[in-house]
Design a protein around this motif. Structure first.
Motif, PDB file in Angstrom:
ATOM      1  N   GLN A  78       0.830  -1.208   0.000  1.00 29.03           N
ATOM      2  CA  GLN A  78       0.000   0.000   0.000  1.00 29.03           C
ATOM      3  C   GLN A  78       0.861   1.253   0.000  1.00 29.03           C
ATOM      4  O   GLN A  78       0.548   2.240  -0.680  1.00 29.03           O
ATOM      5  CB  GLN A  78      -0.933  -0.019   1.212  1.00 29.03           C
ATOM      6  N   TYR A  79       1.943   1.207   0.773  1.00 33.96           N
ATOM      7  CA  TYR A  79       2.890   2.322   0.780  1.00 33.96           C
ATOM      8  C   TYR A  79       3.451   2.540  -0.621  1.00 33.96           C
ATOM      9  O   TYR A  79       3.537   3.682  -1.102  1.00 33.96           O
ATOM     10  CB  TYR A  79       4.013   2.039   1.768  1.00 33.96           C
ATOM     11  N   ALA A  80       3.842   1.449  -1.271  1.00 36.67           N
ATOM     12  CA  ALA A  80       4.419   1.564  -2.619  1.00 36.67           C
ATOM     13  C   ALA A  80       3.422   2.166  -3.602  1.00 36.67           C
ATOM     14  O   ALA A  80       3.807   2.948  -4.490  1.00 36.67           O
ATOM     15  CB  ALA A  80       4.874   0.182  -3.088  1.00 36.67           C
ATOM     16  N   GLN A  81       2.154   1.831  -3.464  1.00 36.40           N
ATOM     17  CA  GLN A  81       1.133   2.402  -4.341  1.00 36.40           C
ATOM     18  C   GLN A  81       1.053   3.920  -4.185  1.00 36.40           C
ATOM     19  O   GLN A  81       0.826   4.651  -5.159  1.00 36.40           O
ATOM     20  CB  GLN A  81      -0.228   1.782  -4.044  1.00 36.40           C
ATOM     21  N   ASP A  82       1.244   4.389  -2.966  1.00 37.61           N
ATOM     22  CA  ASP A  82       1.143   5.828  -2.698  1.00 37.61           C
ATOM     23  C   ASP A  82       2.425   6.592  -3.021  1.00 37.61           C
ATOM     24  O   ASP A  82       2.397   7.824  -3.120  1.00 37.61           O
ATOM     25  CB  ASP A  82       0.788   6.057  -1.223  1.00 37.61           C
ATOM     26  N   TYR A  83       3.547   5.875  -3.146  1.00 33.51           N
ATOM     27  CA  TYR A  83       4.836   6.536  -3.343  1.00 33.51           C
ATOM     28  C   TYR A  83       5.544   6.051  -4.614  1.00 33.51           C
ATOM     29  O   TYR A  83       6.728   5.740  -4.612  1.00 33.51           O
ATOM     30  CB  TYR A  83       5.736   6.313  -2.121  1.00 33.51           C
ATOM     31  N   ASP A  84       4.781   6.026  -5.697  1.00 34.67           N
ATOM     32  CA  ASP A  84       5.349   5.741  -7.027  1.00 34.67           C
ATOM     33  C   ASP A  84       6.136   4.440  -7.067  1.00 34.67           C
ATOM     34  O   ASP A  84       7.236   4.367  -7.641  1.00 34.67           O
ATOM     35  CB  ASP A  84       6.238   6.902  -7.490  1.00 34.67           C
ATOM     36  N   TYR A 102      14.810   6.867   7.392  1.00 37.05           N
ATOM     37  CA  TYR A 102      14.786   8.028   6.502  1.00 37.05           C
ATOM     38  C   TYR A 102      13.800   9.045   7.049  1.00 37.05           C
ATOM     39  O   TYR A 102      12.739   8.694   7.545  1.00 37.05           O
ATOM     40  CB  TYR A 102      14.383   7.610   5.088  1.00 37.05           C
ATOM     41  N   GLY A 103      14.188  10.327   6.959  1.00 35.15           N
ATOM     42  CA  GLY A 103      13.313  11.376   7.459  1.00 35.15           C
ATOM     43  C   GLY A 103      13.112  11.318   8.957  1.00 35.15           C
ATOM     44  O   GLY A 103      12.061  11.723   9.469  1.00 35.15           O
ATOM     45  N   GLY A 104      14.102  10.790   9.677  1.00 30.87           N
ATOM     46  CA  GLY A 104      14.026  10.740  11.131  1.00 30.87           C
ATOM     47  C   GLY A 104      13.175   9.620  11.691  1.00 30.87           C
ATOM     48  O   GLY A 104      12.869   9.611  12.889  1.00 30.87           O
ATOM     49  N   GLN A 105      12.781   8.639  10.847  1.00 27.01           N
ATOM     50  CA  GLN A 105      11.964   7.536  11.336  1.00 27.01           C
ATOM     51  C   GLN A 105      12.367   6.237  10.648  1.00 27.01           C
ATOM     52  O   GLN A 105      12.952   6.246   9.569  1.00 27.01           O
ATOM     53  CB  GLN A 105      10.481   7.796  11.102  1.00 27.01           C
ATOM     54  N   LYS A 154      18.625   7.150   3.242  1.00 25.59           N
ATOM     55  CA  LYS A 154      18.255   7.252   1.828  1.00 25.59           C
ATOM     56  C   LYS A 154      16.806   6.798   1.659  1.00 25.59           C
ATOM     57  O   LYS A 154      16.330   5.941   2.391  1.00 25.59           O
ATOM     58  CB  LYS A 154      19.179   6.387   0.969  1.00 25.59           C
ATOM     59  N   PRO A 155      16.106   7.392   0.678  1.00 28.66           N
ATOM     60  CA  PRO A 155      14.715   6.983   0.447  1.00 28.66           C
ATOM     61  C   PRO A 155      14.649   5.520   0.017  1.00 28.66           C
ATOM     62  O   PRO A 155      15.661   4.903  -0.321  1.00 28.66           O
ATOM     63  CB  PRO A 155      14.245   7.916  -0.666  1.00 28.66           C
ATOM     64  N   GLY A 156      13.458   4.983   0.011  1.00 26.55           N
ATOM     65  CA  GLY A 156      13.293   3.557  -0.229  1.00 26.55           C
ATOM     66  C   GLY A 156      13.648   3.091  -1.625  1.00 26.55           C
ATOM     67  O   GLY A 156      13.910   3.879  -2.540  1.00 26.55           O
ATOM     68  N   LEU A 157      13.625   1.796  -1.773  1.00 24.82           N
ATOM     69  CA  LEU A 157      14.030   1.137  -3.009  1.00 24.82           C
ATOM     70  C   LEU A 157      12.846   1.027  -3.970  1.00 24.82           C
ATOM     71  O   LEU A 157      11.754   0.640  -3.575  1.00 24.82           O
ATOM     72  CB  LEU A 157      14.539  -0.261  -2.657  1.00 24.82           C
ATOM     73  N   PRO A 158      13.048   1.338  -5.266  1.00 29.45           N
ATOM     74  CA  PRO A 158      11.982   1.126  -6.258  1.00 29.45           C
ATOM     75  C   PRO A 158      11.706  -0.371  -6.431  1.00 29.45           C
ATOM     76  O   PRO A 158      12.645  -1.176  -6.517  1.00 29.45           O
ATOM     77  CB  PRO A 158      12.564   1.722  -7.544  1.00 29.45           C
TER      78      PRO A 158
END
Length: 241
Positions: free
Chosen positions: A61-67, A75-78, A132-136
């Protein structure tokens, strides 16, 4: 003649008969108790797998919302666990989906976002590098063939099998960080794969004949068994028969 009263005495157990009964009960107990233990562990394994499947849905679900990107490890302090909370709504405590019921430790595995967890990311080749942001998802390869998350014991880590884990283990005593992998389900661990399904495998089954740890973005031979994981999974299995 006076009335005669006849009393029939009941025969009791002899000492030998009692000893035979005790021996039979002892033998039955030695056979049944391990069976009951395995049945209880199977129930805990099922609950663990159910928790991982819920987390897998959260990842997708996260992946659907984040391309089509997976969340970053930190990342981003969490941590990635906090990033999935809006989808899981499970909380941080010992009764959340982040806990395997086979893991008796209740407090040691608290990450920097405050989550008590016994599940962590597959960080082979630093897939999920810190900060670093997540993996595609399209960089993983065959989603149903690659491990996303595994079990861990008594650690606050957000990663497992990171590239700085050296040297290659040569015995149970030299397992190092790999030894913190949890193998609690009758010699198996539950593994969440990148397509959301969960499978119970022995450690060696995750690396041979197909390497389920290395992603397509890591190597052109990502499916081939490779050191140090080949040795690590062998000795982890030996340590947890």
């Amino acid at each position: 003649m006076g009335n005669r009263v006849y009393v029939q005495l009941q025969r009791g157990f002899t000492l030998i008969e009692l000893l035979v009964v005790i021996a039979i009960i002892t033998v039955l107990s030695s056979i049944l108790f391990p069976v009951f233990g395995k049945v209880r562990e199977k129930a805990r394994q099922t609950m663990c797998a159910s928790n991982q499947r819920q987390i897998g849905l959260g990842f997708l679900q996260y992946a659907q919302d984040y391309d089509d990107n997976l969340p970053g490890r930190i990342y981003g302090g969490q941590t990635f666990r906090a990033a999935l909370e809006p989808y899981l709504k499970s909380g941080k405590g010992v009764r959340s989906v982040w806990k395997c019921p086979s893991n008796a430790d209740q407090k040691s595995n608290i990450d920097v976002s405050g989550y008590i967890s016994t599940f962590t990311l597959n960080n082979t080749m630093d897939h999920f590098a810190t900060w670093k942001p997540g993996l595609p998802l399209n960089s993983v390869g065959e989603l149903s063939d690659k491990i996303l998350m595994t079990e861990i014991k008594v650690r606050i880590w957000t990663d497992y099998n990171s590239p700085w884990w050296t040297p290659t283990p040569t015995s149970v005593a030299t397992l190092g960080y790999w030894g913190y992998g949890q193998v609690a389900h009758n010699g198996r661990s539950n593994y969440l794969f990148c397509d959301g399904h969960v499978k119970a495998l022995k450690p060696t089954q995750t690396i041979t004949p197909v390497n389920h740890w290395t992603y397509a973005c890591d190597s052109v031979t990502a499916d081939d068994p490779a050191e140090p994981m080949l040795s690590a999974m062998h000795w982890l299995e030996v340590a947890n028969p």
